[in-house]
Design a protein around this motif. Structure first.
Motif, PDB file in Angstrom:
ATOM      1  N   ASN A 123      36.285  30.562 -12.959  1.00  0.00           N
ATOM      2  CA  ASN A 123      36.016  31.210 -11.665  1.00  0.00           C
ATOM      3  C   ASN A 123      34.763  30.696 -10.976  1.00  0.00           C
ATOM      4  O   ASN A 123      34.058  31.458 -10.301  1.00  0.00           O
ATOM      5  CB  ASN A 123      35.906  32.738 -11.847  1.00  0.00           C
ATOM      6  N   ILE A 124      34.463  29.406 -11.130  1.00  0.00           N
ATOM      7  CA  ILE A 124      33.321  28.835 -10.414  1.00  0.00           C
ATOM      8  C   ILE A 124      33.749  27.632  -9.563  1.00  0.00           C
ATOM      9  O   ILE A 124      32.911  26.845  -9.133  1.00  0.00           O
ATOM     10  CB  ILE A 124      32.191  28.427 -11.383  1.00  0.00           C
ATOM     11  N   ALA A 125      35.036  27.505  -9.319  1.00  0.00           N
ATOM     12  CA  ALA A 125      35.541  26.373  -8.547  1.00  0.00           C
ATOM     13  C   ALA A 125      34.992  26.348  -7.122  1.00  0.00           C
ATOM     14  O   ALA A 125      34.866  25.277  -6.518  1.00  0.00           O
ATOM     15  CB  ALA A 125      37.075  26.402  -8.511  1.00  0.00           C
ATOM     16  N   SER A 126      34.649  27.512  -6.581  1.00  0.00           N
ATOM     17  CA  SER A 126      34.156  27.580  -5.202  1.00  0.00           C
ATOM     18  C   SER A 126      32.678  27.204  -5.076  1.00  0.00           C
ATOM     19  O   SER A 126      32.176  27.053  -3.958  1.00  0.00           O
ATOM     20  CB  SER A 126      34.358  28.996  -4.643  1.00  0.00           C
ATOM     21  N   GLY A 145      36.809  23.923 -16.669  1.00  0.00           N
ATOM     22  CA  GLY A 145      36.665  24.656 -15.419  1.00  0.00           C
ATOM     23  C   GLY A 145      35.634  24.098 -14.470  1.00  0.00           C
ATOM     24  O   GLY A 145      35.182  24.795 -13.562  1.00  0.00           O
ATOM     25  N   LEU A 146      35.258  22.828 -14.656  1.00  0.00           N
ATOM     26  CA  LEU A 146      34.219  22.224 -13.809  1.00  0.00           C
ATOM     27  C   LEU A 146      34.791  21.179 -12.855  1.00  0.00           C
ATOM     28  O   LEU A 146      34.047  20.365 -12.315  1.00  0.00           O
ATOM     29  CB  LEU A 146      33.149  21.570 -14.703  1.00  0.00           C
ATOM     30  N   GLU A 147      36.093  21.233 -12.622  1.00  0.00           N
ATOM     31  CA  GLU A 147      36.757  20.175 -11.857  1.00  0.00           C
ATOM     32  C   GLU A 147      36.253  20.028 -10.431  1.00  0.00           C
ATOM     33  O   GLU A 147      36.291  18.931  -9.870  1.00  0.00           O
ATOM     34  CB  GLU A 147      38.278  20.432 -11.832  1.00  0.00           C
ATOM     35  N   ASN A 148      35.814  21.096  -9.807  1.00  0.00           N
ATOM     36  CA  ASN A 148      35.395  21.025  -8.406  1.00  0.00           C
ATOM     37  C   ASN A 148      33.892  20.882  -8.215  1.00  0.00           C
ATOM     38  O   ASN A 148      33.413  20.833  -7.084  1.00  0.00           O
ATOM     39  CB  ASN A 148      35.862  22.285  -7.660  1.00  0.00           C
ATOM     40  N   LEU A 149      33.146  20.810  -9.299  1.00  0.00           N
ATOM     41  CA  LEU A 149      31.681  20.753  -9.197  1.00  0.00           C
ATOM     42  C   LEU A 149      31.214  19.301  -9.160  1.00  0.00           C
ATOM     43  O   LEU A 149      30.539  18.810 -10.067  1.00  0.00           O
ATOM     44  CB  LEU A 149      31.037  21.495 -10.373  1.00  0.00           C
ATOM     45  N   GLU A 150      31.537  18.624  -8.090  1.00  0.00           N
ATOM     46  CA  GLU A 150      31.265  17.195  -8.000  1.00  0.00           C
ATOM     47  C   GLU A 150      29.815  16.866  -7.670  1.00  0.00           C
ATOM     48  O   GLU A 150      29.443  15.696  -7.620  1.00  0.00           O
ATOM     49  CB  GLU A 150      32.204  16.569  -6.965  1.00  0.00           C
ATOM     50  N   GLU A 151      28.995  17.896  -7.429  1.00  0.00           N
ATOM     51  CA  GLU A 151      27.571  17.669  -7.190  1.00  0.00           C
ATOM     52  C   GLU A 151      26.707  18.132  -8.369  1.00  0.00           C
ATOM     53  O   GLU A 151      25.477  18.111  -8.286  1.00  0.00           O
ATOM     54  CB  GLU A 151      27.120  18.382  -5.911  1.00  0.00           C
ATOM     55  N   LEU A 152      27.338  18.519  -9.468  1.00  0.00           N
ATOM     56  CA  LEU A 152      26.598  19.023 -10.618  1.00  0.00           C
ATOM     57  C   LEU A 152      25.795  17.890 -11.264  1.00  0.00           C
ATOM     58  O   LEU A 152      26.346  16.882 -11.675  1.00  0.00           O
ATOM     59  CB  LEU A 152      27.548  19.635 -11.646  1.00  0.00           C
ATOM     60  N   SER A 174      37.433  18.009 -16.658  1.00  0.00           N
ATOM     61  CA  SER A 174      36.077  18.343 -16.226  1.00  0.00           C
ATOM     62  C   SER A 174      35.154  17.141 -16.350  1.00  0.00           C
ATOM     63  O   SER A 174      34.324  16.877 -15.470  1.00  0.00           O
ATOM     64  CB  SER A 174      35.537  19.511 -17.059  1.00  0.00           C
ATOM     65  N   LEU A 175      35.279  16.400 -17.434  1.00  0.00           N
ATOM     66  CA  LEU A 175      34.443  15.218 -17.621  1.00  0.00           C
ATOM     67  C   LEU A 175      34.699  14.193 -16.526  1.00  0.00           C
ATOM     68  O   LEU A 175      33.770  13.556 -16.016  1.00  0.00           O
ATOM     69  CB  LEU A 175      34.700  14.604 -18.995  1.00  0.00           C
ATOM     70  N   HIS A 176      35.958  14.035 -16.140  1.00  0.00           N
ATOM     71  CA  HIS A 176      36.305  13.076 -15.094  1.00  0.00           C
ATOM     72  C   HIS A 176      35.665  13.479 -13.757  1.00  0.00           C
ATOM     73  O   HIS A 176      35.183  12.624 -13.004  1.00  0.00           O
ATOM     74  CB  HIS A 176      37.823  12.994 -14.945  1.00  0.00           C
ATOM     75  N   LYS A 180      30.456  10.842 -12.056  1.00  0.00           N
ATOM     76  CA  LYS A 180      29.483  10.163 -11.201  1.00  0.00           C
ATOM     77  C   LYS A 180      28.266  11.016 -10.863  1.00  0.00           C
ATOM     78  O   LYS A 180      27.237  10.482 -10.441  1.00  0.00           O
ATOM     79  CB  LYS A 180      30.164   9.705  -9.906  1.00  0.00           C
ATOM     80  N   SER A 181      28.349  12.323 -11.048  1.00  0.00           N
ATOM     81  CA  SER A 181      27.242  13.191 -10.625  1.00  0.00           C
ATOM     82  C   SER A 181      26.307  13.576 -11.765  1.00  0.00           C
ATOM     83  O   SER A 181      25.095  13.660 -11.573  1.00  0.00           O
ATOM     84  CB  SER A 181      27.792  14.467  -9.979  1.00  0.00           C
ATOM     85  N   LEU A 182      26.838  13.815 -12.955  1.00  0.00           N
ATOM     86  CA  LEU A 182      26.039  14.384 -14.035  1.00  0.00           C
ATOM     87  C   LEU A 182      25.007  13.384 -14.548  1.00  0.00           C
ATOM     88  O   LEU A 182      25.344  12.262 -14.921  1.00  0.00           O
ATOM     89  CB  LEU A 182      26.937  14.843 -15.181  1.00  0.00           C
ATOM     90  N   SER A 183      23.744  13.817 -14.597  1.00  0.00           N
ATOM     91  CA  SER A 183      22.672  12.948 -15.091  1.00  0.00           C
ATOM     92  C   SER A 183      21.938  13.540 -16.285  1.00  0.00           C
ATOM     93  O   SER A 183      21.336  12.804 -17.062  1.00  0.00           O
ATOM     94  CB  SER A 183      21.674  12.645 -13.971  1.00  0.00           C
TER      95      SER A 183
END
Length: 332
Positions: A123-126, A145-152, A174-176, A180-183
């Motif tokens: 429930n954190i897709a938004s 559940g992290l599929e939409n968090l492309e700025e994380l 989620s890893l995919h 590109k964002s996760l550091s």
């Protein structure tokens, strides 16, 4: 009949005799009664500043950007949709079991949920603008559940309360999405024994993986070969740290870690005090009752070599401590 010293019974505040089982049941009931629902009323009570007389409560709540509700015994997140401009939400050290009712927080950037009772990331897709997510100390078994968090940019999932013998798993979807964002990734203390699934995270800069079950350098080879931006690696508490020349082998496998540049901290490691071991060289102490024998030439050479090595390592650590929060860290 109540007997003094009877371990199976005692009196309550009204003088009534209770068995231990009844006492436990009442304690559980009180614990449930003490649970707190996160509502707008609770938020209003937690605010330090008061709203102006000429603005409504709704207007005041819309102005909130940082909300601190840590250690409030909260178990349920209620409707907080009036706080639509929250940027940072502190909910750590509570009793939250499910992540929900955060769909309104489209501006949320930092979410602190560590040390709760959460079993699933959901429930954190938004939360499309989320940059930092803290979930350490929960009951999560799969990072999903992290599929939409492309700025994380930062994900902290350390020290999950896992079933005996199991390790933390990662959903490829989620890893995919985070590739590109996760550091910054913190996966410490999760029984992890290899990291090939994480190789897709191409922009990892700082990996914290202390106190896991990584046994061999080969368990790191794949990620070290593809993580071209890796600059900080923390592996203390893993069996691999006891392998001969493992530091040299790690640097050899990596395309970005450099052992010669002393201006940057490439191998900071969280330092956990351990019991002192017996030294592997002679220790000479004076005594009033026993005759003191000076060290031999060979023993002097050993002591001199160890002292020189200790001084050199100490100077290297001081150069590496470029940030205040590294003061309890030591080089790998």
């Amino acid at each position: 009949m109540h007997l003094l010293g009877d371990p199976l019974s005692h009196e309550d505040g009204a003088g009534r005799c209770m068995t231990r089982k009844e006492d436990v049941a009442i304690r559980k009931q009180n614990s449930v009664q003490n649970m707190v629902r996160l509502t707008l009323e609770l938020i209003v009570k937690s605010l330090n500043q008061k709203n102006r007389r000429d603005e409504s409560l709704a207007q005041h709540l819309r102005k909130i950007t940082h909300l601190k509700l840590a250690n409030k015994n909260i178990d349920i997140i209620d409707d907080l949709s009036l706080c639509k401009n929250i940027n940072v939400l502190y909910l750590y050290d509570n009793q939250i079991k499910e992540i929900h009712n955060l769909d309104f927080a489209s501006n949320l950037r930092h979410l602190y949920l560590q040390n709760n009772c959460i079993t699933r990331i959901e429930n954190i897709a938004s939360l499309s603008k989320l940059e930092k997510l803290y979930l350490g100390g929960n009951y999560i078994t799969v990072v999903e559940g992290l599929e939409n968090l492309e700025e994380l940019r930062e994900l902290h999932v350390e020290s999950q309360q896992l079933p005996l013998g199991e390790k933390l798993l990662f959903d490829p979807r989620s890893l995919h999405s985070l590739a590109k964002s996760l550091s910054v990734l913190n996966i410490s203390n999760n029984n992890i024994d290899e990291m090939s699934d994480l190789a897709i995270l191409e922009n990892i800069f700082h990996l914290i993986a202390v106190d896991n079950q990584i046994q061999h350098i080969k368990d790191l080879e794949l990620v070290l070969g593809v993580w071209t931006k890796l600059s900080k690696l923390e592996l203390s508490g893993n069996p691999v740290c006891h392998k001969p020349k493992y530091r040299d082998r790690v640097i050899l496998q990596s395309k970005s870690l450099d052992d010669n540049d002393s201006e940057h901290t490439h191998f900071p490691v969280y330092y956990f005090p351990i019991p002192k071991e017996k030294p592997n060289f002679p220790v000479f102490t004076g005594s009033h009752n026993k005759e003191f024998h000076p060290p031999t030439y060979e023993e002097n050479r050993v002591i001199e070599k160890i002292s020189h090595s200790t001084l050199k390592n100490s100077q290297s650590v001081q150069k590496d401590l470029i940030e205040p929060h590294f003061l309890r860290q030591m080089p790998l």
